[in-house]
Design a protein around this motif. Structure first.
Motif, mmCIF file in Angstrom:
data_model
loop_
_atom_site.group_PDB
_atom_site.id
_atom_site.type_symbol
_atom_site.label_atom_id
_atom_site.label_comp_id
_atom_site.label_asym_id
_atom_site.label_seq_id
_atom_site.Cartn_x
_atom_site.Cartn_y
_atom_site.Cartn_z
ATOM 1 N N THR A 58 0.820 -1.209 0.000
ATOM 2 C CA THR A 58 0.000 0.000 0.000
ATOM 3 C C THR A 58 0.858 1.263 0.000
ATOM 4 O O THR A 58 0.550 2.230 -0.694
ATOM 5 N N HIS A 59 1.947 1.248 0.784
ATOM 6 C CA HIS A 59 2.883 2.377 0.816
ATOM 7 C C HIS A 59 4.135 1.940 1.557
ATOM 8 O O HIS A 59 4.210 0.828 2.087
ATOM 9 N N GLU A 60 5.116 2.823 1.599
ATOM 10 C CA GLU A 60 6.465 2.414 1.980
ATOM 11 C C GLU A 60 6.794 2.543 3.457
ATOM 12 O O GLU A 60 7.938 2.257 3.867
ATOM 13 N N THR A 82 3.693 1.075 -6.035
ATOM 14 C CA THR A 82 3.649 2.260 -6.889
ATOM 15 C C THR A 82 5.051 2.841 -7.049
ATOM 16 O O THR A 82 5.915 2.674 -6.181
ATOM 17 N N SER A 85 6.371 5.113 -4.111
ATOM 18 C CA SER A 85 6.719 4.330 -2.924
ATOM 19 C C SER A 85 7.981 3.512 -3.153
ATOM 20 O O SER A 85 8.828 3.378 -2.264
ATOM 21 N N HIS A 125 -2.434 9.997 2.598
ATOM 22 C CA HIS A 125 -1.568 9.653 3.720
ATOM 23 C C HIS A 125 -0.211 10.311 3.511
ATOM 24 O O HIS A 125 0.183 10.592 2.382
ATOM 25 N N SER A 127 2.836 9.683 3.073
ATOM 26 C CA SER A 127 3.917 8.884 2.514
ATOM 27 C C SER A 127 4.170 9.389 1.099
ATOM 28 O O SER A 127 3.452 10.261 0.600
ATOM 29 N N SER A 128 5.171 8.831 0.440
ATOM 30 C CA SER A 128 5.447 9.262 -0.938
ATOM 31 C C SER A 128 4.249 9.002 -1.839
ATOM 32 O O SER A 128 3.979 9.758 -2.776
ATOM 33 N N ALA A 129 3.562 7.923 -1.571
ATOM 34 C CA ALA A 129 2.287 7.613 -2.221
ATOM 35 C C ALA A 129 1.599 6.592 -1.336
ATOM 36 O O ALA A 129 2.246 5.866 -0.582
ATOM 37 N N SER A 130 0.290 6.532 -1.413
ATOM 38 C CA SER A 130 -0.447 5.556 -0.620
ATOM 39 C C SER A 130 -1.677 5.133 -1.404
ATOM 40 O O SER A 130 -2.382 5.968 -1.978
#
Length: 260
Positions: A58-60, A82, A85, A125, A127-130
């Motif tokens: 989902t994300h990093e 992604t 992430s 969120h 994060s870099s991407a979520s």
């Protein structure tokens, strides 16, 4: 008809992992606990990590990826993540095996794993991407969605979740517990922001909308062990349902909990 199973292996701010099976097709969403714990828990569910065909991230953040490097080194399972992430995570030390197994994607993507199609949707969120995911074989009885790590319920999240029969949904914190608790101000502000985590109240509001749109099973997940209690999340959701009879449960932080 093949058995469809969805089960959280762990669900908390300390580690997250979801196991999905449809017949011979098995996958994980996130791997935020140790490889050993994942292997041991899969065996307790009459599975084995050698049967996992893919891992979707989902994300990093570490509570979603901490097991990846050991899993990648030992088992070479494809990891779908992604691009933002992946860029962020693979800058970290000790990710060379993860990098070799990672398939990078745009924010919105679909991937087929056997008879299952996994589709991403964007969540809000810090994060870099979520992203969240819907997983389906094209039939209602074999469809579920997961949306955790979202600071607010966006139109994109509603579009993805409304009408889905089974949903794993974040119910991270009780606002009063968070505000009165020991966290520093900046961390409280981050959690409460639109790029933080979903409160019990916000989750309950969405639970009501999901039930009205036909959702039959909801698993409340990613509860904070410092700022929430399972009974608070559960009763917030029940109160919002207003007597509608649907299945609601709370995911255990460190042991399996079945949605389906």
């Amino acid at each position: 008809m093949p058995v469809f199973s969805v089960c959280t292996l762990a669900s908390s701010s300390k580690g997250n992992c979801v196991y999905v099976r449809l017949g011979d097709d098995e996958l994980l969403i996130d791997a935020g606990i140790s490889c050993k714990r994942i292997c041991d828990t899969l065996r307790s569910l009459d599975s084995d990590i050698s049967r996992i065909k893919a891992i979707f991230i989902t994300h990093e953040h570490s509570d979603h990826v901490s097991g990846l490097e050991t899993i990648s080194k030992k088992y070479k399972i494809p990891i779908h993540m992604t691009e933002p992430s992946a860029i962020s995570h693979l800058r970290s030390k000790n990710t060379e095996h993860t990098a070799a197994c990672t398939v990078r994607h745009p924010l919105l993507f679909c991937e087929t794993v056997g008879s299952l199609t996994v589709s991403s949707f964007v969540t809000s969120h810090d994060s870099s991407a979520s992203v969240g995911y819907t997983v389906t074989d094209g039939t209602a009885e074999h469809t579920f969605a997961i949306a955790t790590d979202l600071g607010c319920v966006t139109d994109e999240v509603c579009d993805a979740l409304l009408g889905v029969p089974s949903v794993i949904l974040e119910s991270n914190h009780d606002e009063n517990m968070l505000l009165c608790g020991p966290y520093p101000y900046e961390l409280k502000r981050r959690i409460l922001s639109n790029r933080g985590h979903l409160s019990n109240e916000a989750a309950a509001s969405l639970v009501s909308r999901l039930a009205a749109a036909g959702t039959k099973r909801i698993l409340l997940a990613h509860l904070s062990e410092e700022n929430n209690l399972p009974e608070l999340a559960y009763h917030s959701a029940l109160e919002a349902l207003g007597g509608r009879e649907i299945f609601v449960d709370v995911a255990a932080p460190a042991s399996p909990t079945r949605l389906i």
